[in-house]
Design a protein around this motif. Structure first.
Motif, short mmCIF file in Angstrom:
data_model
loop_
_atom_site.label_atom_id
_atom_site.label_comp_id
_atom_site.label_asym_id
_atom_site.label_seq_id
_atom_site.Cartn_x
_atom_site.Cartn_y
_atom_site.Cartn_z
N LEU A 42 -0.57 -0.23 5.27
CA LEU A 42 -2.03 -0.37 5.42
C LEU A 42 -2.59 -1.40 4.46
O LEU A 42 -3.48 -2.17 4.82
CB LEU A 42 -2.71 0.99 5.20
N ARG A 43 -2.06 -1.42 3.25
CA ARG A 43 -2.51 -2.43 2.29
C ARG A 43 -2.26 -3.84 2.82
O ARG A 43 -3.05 -4.75 2.55
CB ARG A 43 -1.79 -2.24 0.95
N SER A 44 -1.20 -4.02 3.59
CA SER A 44 -0.88 -5.34 4.13
C SER A 44 -1.69 -5.66 5.39
O SER A 44 -1.53 -6.73 5.97
CB SER A 44 0.62 -5.45 4.41
N GLY A 45 -2.54 -4.70 5.82
CA GLY A 45 -3.38 -4.95 6.99
C GLY A 45 -2.72 -4.62 8.31
O GLY A 45 -3.09 -5.15 9.35
N LYS A 46 -1.76 -3.69 8.28
CA LYS A 46 -1.05 -3.29 9.50
C LYS A 46 -0.84 -1.78 9.48
O LYS A 46 -0.89 -1.14 8.44
CB LYS A 46 0.32 -3.95 9.55
N ALA A 47 -0.54 -1.23 10.68
CA ALA A 47 -0.19 0.18 10.80
C ALA A 47 0.71 0.35 12.02
O ALA A 47 0.28 0.82 13.07
CB ALA A 47 -1.43 1.05 10.92
N SER A 48 1.97 -0.04 11.90
CA SER A 48 2.89 0.02 13.04
C SER A 48 3.07 1.46 13.54
O SER A 48 3.49 1.66 14.68
CB SER A 48 4.25 -0.57 12.65
N PHE A 49 2.73 2.43 12.74
CA PHE A 49 2.90 3.85 13.08
C PHE A 49 1.76 4.39 13.95
O PHE A 49 1.83 5.53 14.43
CB PHE A 49 3.02 4.68 11.80
N ASP A 50 0.70 3.59 14.18
CA ASP A 50 -0.45 4.06 14.97
C ASP A 50 -1.23 2.84 15.48
O ASP A 50 -1.80 2.10 14.69
CB ASP A 50 -1.35 4.94 14.08
N ASN A 51 -1.23 2.65 16.80
CA ASN A 51 -1.85 1.46 17.39
C ASN A 51 -3.33 1.33 17.06
O ASN A 51 -3.83 0.23 16.79
CB ASN A 51 -1.67 1.44 18.91
N LYS A 52 -4.07 2.44 17.08
CA LYS A 52 -5.51 2.39 16.83
C LYS A 52 -5.77 2.03 15.36
O LYS A 52 -6.61 1.19 15.05
CB LYS A 52 -6.17 3.72 17.20
N LEU A 53 -5.03 2.67 14.44
CA LEU A 53 -5.19 2.34 13.02
C LEU A 53 -4.73 0.92 12.73
O LEU A 53 -5.26 0.27 11.83
CB LEU A 53 -4.45 3.35 12.15
N ASP A 54 -3.75 0.44 13.50
CA ASP A 54 -3.28 -0.94 13.33
C ASP A 54 -4.42 -1.92 13.66
O ASP A 54 -4.67 -2.87 12.90
CB ASP A 54 -2.08 -1.20 14.24
N ALA A 55 -5.13 -1.66 14.74
CA ALA A 55 -6.27 -2.53 15.11
C ALA A 55 -7.35 -2.47 14.04
O ALA A 55 -7.96 -3.48 13.70
CB ALA A 55 -6.82 -2.11 16.46
#
Length: 182
Positions: A99-112
């Motif tokens: 999340l700190r890197s601006g991604k969330a591969s574990f959850d598409n909605k949180l990734d967006a």
């Protein structure tokens, strides 16, 4: 070395003393950054009202934004605090780093959401259209975009306050992403 001290209860206004008492009761202590806001007779109350205002984002989603923004702004205080809060909201250590890197591969909605928060912060609001479209396609609304922008502003205020004052971090200090291999 900072020219800012962390004010103690007896060094702040009566209004701020009441807020300190409430924080002590609710959180168990007055975080140093909150105490630093109390150098002003009005800033602590104003900040807490803004920070605790209603939003369409869940507590977990707010932490996604807080972590991404604080990473872009390289605020060790806020990264440390929101790593602890992120864990309380159910994120694992690995997820927090992502999340700190601006991604969330574990959850598409949180990734967006993480991508949007990072992009808004990096581009000072000149958000990439593709990032906005991805966010909306993930199920968020235009109102959610406004709420994310408000939260980016909220967190940026704290990031800037710490970077200006450099008061001691009173949470377990996190390492820069470059040192943890992300």
């Amino acid at each position: 070395m900072s020219t800012f001290n962390v004010p103690k209860r007896e060094e702040v206004s009566e209004n701020n003393q009441a807020i300190f008492d409430h924080l002590e009761k609710a959180v168990g202590f007055v975080p140093n950054l909150y105490a630093t806001y109390a150098h002003s007779n009005t800033a602590l109350e104003n900040y807490l009202n803004f920070s605790n205002a209603k939003t369409s984002l869940s507590a977990k989603e707010k932490e996604v934004v807080n972590l991404a923004v604080s990473e872009v702004n390289q605020c060790v205080y806020c990264l440390s605090a929101h790593t602890a809060i992120g864990k309380m909201n159910g994120f694992t250590d690995e997820q927090i780093l992502e999340l700190r890197s601006g991604k969330a591969s574990f959850d598409n909605k949180l990734d967006a959401l993480a991508q949007l928060a990072k992009n808004i912060t990096e581009n000072r609001g000149a958000t990439d259209q593709a990032v906005i479209e991805n966010f909306l396609s993930a199920g968020y609304t235009k109102g959610s975009i406004v709420d994310v922008i408000s939260l980016v502003g909220d967190k940026t205020i704290s990031n800037y306050l710490h970077k200006t004052t450099n008061v001691p971090v009173d949470f377990p200090v996190v390492e820069p992403l470059s040192l943890v291999g992300v």
